[in-house]
Design a protein around this motif. Structure first.
Motif, mmCIF file in Angstrom:
data_model
loop_
_atom_site.group_PDB
_atom_site.id
_atom_site.type_symbol
_atom_site.label_atom_id
_atom_site.label_comp_id
_atom_site.label_asym_id
_atom_site.label_seq_id
_atom_site.Cartn_x
_atom_site.Cartn_y
_atom_site.Cartn_z
ATOM 1 N N ASP A 32 10.092 -3.503 13.013
ATOM 2 C CA ASP A 32 9.103 -2.564 13.533
ATOM 3 C C ASP A 32 9.243 -1.165 12.940
ATOM 4 O O ASP A 32 8.529 -0.255 13.330
ATOM 5 C CB ASP A 32 9.192 -2.494 15.066
ATOM 6 C CG ASP A 32 8.818 -3.819 15.699
ATOM 7 O OD1 ASP A 32 7.810 -4.406 15.265
ATOM 8 O OD2 ASP A 32 9.545 -4.279 16.599
ATOM 9 N N LEU A 33 10.193 -0.988 12.034
ATOM 10 C CA LEU A 33 10.302 0.297 11.336
ATOM 11 C C LEU A 33 9.505 0.204 10.043
ATOM 12 O O LEU A 33 9.863 -0.573 9.145
ATOM 13 C CB LEU A 33 11.758 0.622 11.026
ATOM 14 C CG LEU A 33 12.615 1.087 12.203
ATOM 15 C CD1 LEU A 33 14.027 1.381 11.733
ATOM 16 C CD2 LEU A 33 12.009 2.315 12.865
ATOM 17 N N LEU A 34 8.456 0.973 9.953
ATOM 18 C CA LEU A 34 7.527 0.802 8.837
ATOM 19 C C LEU A 34 8.167 1.105 7.484
ATOM 20 O O LEU A 34 7.857 0.469 6.490
ATOM 21 C CB LEU A 34 6.279 1.657 9.068
ATOM 22 C CG LEU A 34 5.547 1.350 10.386
ATOM 23 C CD1 LEU A 34 4.306 2.207 10.534
ATOM 24 C CD2 LEU A 34 5.163 -0.129 10.493
ATOM 25 N N SER A 35 9.087 2.071 7.459
ATOM 26 C CA SER A 35 9.773 2.386 6.190
ATOM 27 C C SER A 35 10.565 1.193 5.677
ATOM 28 O O SER A 35 10.607 0.928 4.475
ATOM 29 C CB SER A 35 10.735 3.559 6.371
ATOM 30 O OG SER A 35 10.030 4.775 6.420
ATOM 31 N N LEU A 36 11.203 0.502 6.589
ATOM 32 C CA LEU A 36 11.983 -0.683 6.202
ATOM 33 C C LEU A 36 11.069 -1.795 5.698
ATOM 34 O O LEU A 36 11.367 -2.439 4.698
ATOM 35 C CB LEU A 36 12.780 -1.207 7.402
ATOM 36 C CG LEU A 36 14.255 -0.894 7.464
ATOM 37 C CD1 LEU A 36 14.889 -1.567 8.665
ATOM 38 C CD2 LEU A 36 14.969 -1.364 6.180
ATOM 39 N N VAL A 37 9.987 -1.994 6.404
ATOM 40 C CA VAL A 37 9.037 -3.031 6.000
ATOM 41 C C VAL A 37 8.510 -2.738 4.598
ATOM 42 O O VAL A 37 8.491 -3.599 3.728
ATOM 43 C CB VAL A 37 7.856 -3.131 6.998
ATOM 44 C CG1 VAL A 37 6.863 -4.192 6.553
ATOM 45 C CG2 VAL A 37 8.379 -3.441 8.395
ATOM 46 N N MET A 38 8.117 -1.479 4.385
ATOM 47 C CA MET A 38 7.595 -1.071 3.078
ATOM 48 C C MET A 38 8.569 -1.392 1.955
ATOM 49 O O MET A 38 8.187 -1.847 0.893
ATOM 50 C CB MET A 38 7.362 0.438 3.055
ATOM 51 C CG MET A 38 6.061 0.891 3.608
ATOM 52 S SD MET A 38 4.677 0.234 2.706
ATOM 53 C CE MET A 38 4.935 0.948 1.096
ATOM 54 N N SER A 39 9.848 -1.110 2.199
ATOM 55 C CA SER A 39 10.794 -1.243 1.087
ATOM 56 C C SER A 39 11.438 -2.625 1.030
ATOM 57 O O SER A 39 11.780 -3.099 -0.036
ATOM 58 C CB SER A 39 11.852 -0.143 1.143
ATOM 59 O OG SER A 39 12.726 -0.340 2.219
ATOM 60 N N LYS A 40 11.583 -3.304 2.163
ATOM 61 C CA LYS A 40 12.366 -4.539 2.155
ATOM 62 C C LYS A 40 11.566 -5.837 2.231
ATOM 63 O O LYS A 40 12.026 -6.880 1.751
ATOM 64 C CB LYS A 40 13.367 -4.514 3.319
ATOM 65 C CG LYS A 40 14.452 -3.451 3.176
ATOM 66 C CD LYS A 40 15.453 -3.861 2.113
ATOM 67 C CE LYS A 40 16.443 -2.763 1.762
ATOM 68 N NZ LYS A 40 17.265 -2.321 2.875
ATOM 69 N N ALA A 41 10.408 -5.810 2.842
ATOM 70 C CA ALA A 41 9.638 -7.055 2.938
ATOM 71 C C ALA A 41 9.217 -7.495 1.535
ATOM 72 O O ALA A 41 8.972 -6.662 0.667
ATOM 73 C CB ALA A 41 8.408 -6.846 3.811
ATOM 74 N N VAL A 59 0.323 -0.781 5.584
ATOM 75 C CA VAL A 59 1.666 -1.247 5.216
ATOM 76 C C VAL A 59 1.601 -2.672 4.643
ATOM 77 O O VAL A 59 2.185 -2.969 3.597
ATOM 78 C CB VAL A 59 2.621 -1.201 6.434
ATOM 79 C CG1 VAL A 59 3.936 -1.902 6.139
ATOM 80 C CG2 VAL A 59 2.881 0.245 6.839
ATOM 81 N N LEU A 62 0.074 -2.512 1.122
ATOM 82 C CA LEU A 62 0.952 -1.927 0.109
ATOM 83 C C LEU A 62 2.133 -2.843 -0.193
ATOM 84 O O LEU A 62 2.581 -2.946 -1.325
ATOM 85 C CB LEU A 62 1.435 -0.549 0.568
ATOM 86 C CG LEU A 62 0.361 0.541 0.447
ATOM 87 C CD1 LEU A 62 0.720 1.758 1.276
ATOM 88 C CD2 LEU A 62 0.158 0.937 -1.012
ATOM 89 N N ALA A 63 2.628 -3.526 0.822
ATOM 90 C CA ALA A 63 3.787 -4.405 0.618
ATOM 91 C C ALA A 63 3.356 -5.828 0.231
ATOM 92 O O ALA A 63 4.199 -6.695 0.034
ATOM 93 C CB ALA A 63 4.643 -4.431 1.877
ATOM 94 N N GLU A 64 2.058 -6.032 0.122
ATOM 95 C CA GLU A 64 1.503 -7.349 -0.253
ATOM 96 C C GLU A 64 1.915 -8.466 0.699
ATOM 97 O O GLU A 64 2.397 -9.519 0.298
ATOM 98 C CB GLU A 64 1.855 -7.687 -1.705
ATOM 99 C CG GLU A 64 1.238 -6.666 -2.657
ATOM 100 C CD GLU A 64 1.451 -6.973 -4.123
ATOM 101 O OE1 GLU A 64 1.086 -8.074 -4.549
ATOM 102 O OE2 GLU A 64 1.995 -6.107 -4.820
#
Ligand SMILES: Nc1ncnc2c1ncn2[C@@H]1O[C@H](COP(=O)(O)OP(=O)(O)O)[C@@H](O)[C@H]1O
Ligand SMILES: [Mg+2]
Lengths: 109, 149
Positions: A32-41, A59, A62-64
């Motif tokens: 649920d932390l958007l920064s983590l999702v952006m970089s790690k998903a 999000v 951008l993270a596909e």
């Protein structure tokens, strides 16, 4: 596995338009932390989150991430659903919790 | 304007989550169309999204200026917000001044600036208290390294 097939198999409610269901799901990411999702998903991950505001669509794009899964029967704002439909991101909802969804999906993905 | 350079300018709105992320999404679409490799697109998308959200959340809006040529993308994000008193502190993972309301939305993890540093190839940040903040983010495209020589 296609989003459509995934939704059917796990009896999830499809909130977005039919056109959003064609993409391929290759994994899953829960956060649920958007920064983590952006970089790690990873591209192709189905994303489970309790957030329902508009920015989850940005999000996912951008993270596909082909689809967003909203657990626990949480209701989703109409604006978010409309935006997701427009942008081709699927939103699925389910009454199950994230752990249950992940355990079940893990056998298939 | 030099040939082969694409320039774009975006207005980043204040506190408007409806359009927040639109500039980054638009730039991402351009890079996909240009055939830029996925790794560089990912780096650009993460960096620009974080910078854009910071301007939405912490600075009351601002502007993004983007230049793309065959070897890189340069993104300048400028705001006239409150500025950052201690940049070293702001750069630390986990440091955030975001409100509870913002955190409840999933922002404010204090990972934005560290992520930008990590995902960009060149990162510059300058800030003046009471005047605003300027971020300059560069991501290089890989393909061209082979062609240049
Ligand atoms: N454009 C900006 N204007 C003013 N302050 C900013 C700006 N960008 C970042 N900051 C400050 O730096 C802190 C850390 O930023 P960041 O790492 O992105 O974490 P977060 O946005 O999650 O708080 C913010 O909480 C804020 O205090
Ligand atoms: Mg931030």
């Amino acid at each position: 596995m296609k989003v459509e097939e995934f939704a059917k198999h796990f009896e999830m409610n499809v909130l977005t338009s039919e056109e959003t269901l064609n993409k391929e799901i290759t994994g899953m990411y829960i956060c649920d932390l958007l920064s983590l999702v952006m970089s790690k998903a990873k591209k192709g991950d189905a994303w489970i989150t309790v957030h329902t505001h508009l920015n989850i669509v940005a999000v996912a794009l951008l993270a596909e991430l082909p689809c967003i899964i909203i657990p626990e029967g949480i209701s989703v704002e109409e604006a978010t659903v409309n935006k997701a439909s427009e942008e081709g991101v699927a939103i699925l909802s389910t009454n199950k919790d994230s752990f249950k969804v992940a355990c079940e999906a893990g056998k298939l993905l | 304007m030099k040939e082969g350079i694409i320039s774009k300018e975006y207005v980043i709105p204040a506190n408007d989550f409806a359009v927040a992320g639109e500039a980054s999404s638009n730039v991402k679409k351009i890079l996909i169309q240009l055939g830029v490799e996925p790794q560089a697109i990912k780096k650009t998308a993460v960096s620009m999204y974080e910078a854009e959200m910071n301007v939405v959340i912490h600075a009351g809006g601002g502007r993004a200026f983007v230049e793309i040529d065959e070897e890189k993308i340069l993104i300048k994000i400028k705001d006239d917000g409150p500025g950052i008193p201690d940049i070293d502190l702001a750069m630390q993972e986990g440091y955030s001044t975001a409100s509870d309301e913002i955190r409840e939305k999933g922002f404010g993890a204090g990972m934005g600036l560290p992520n930008i540093k990590k995902y960009s190839d060149i990162f510059n940040i300058t800030s003046q208290i009471g005047k605003g903040t300027l971020l300059e983010i560069t991501v290089f495209f890989k393909v061209k390294e082979f062609i240049k020589i």
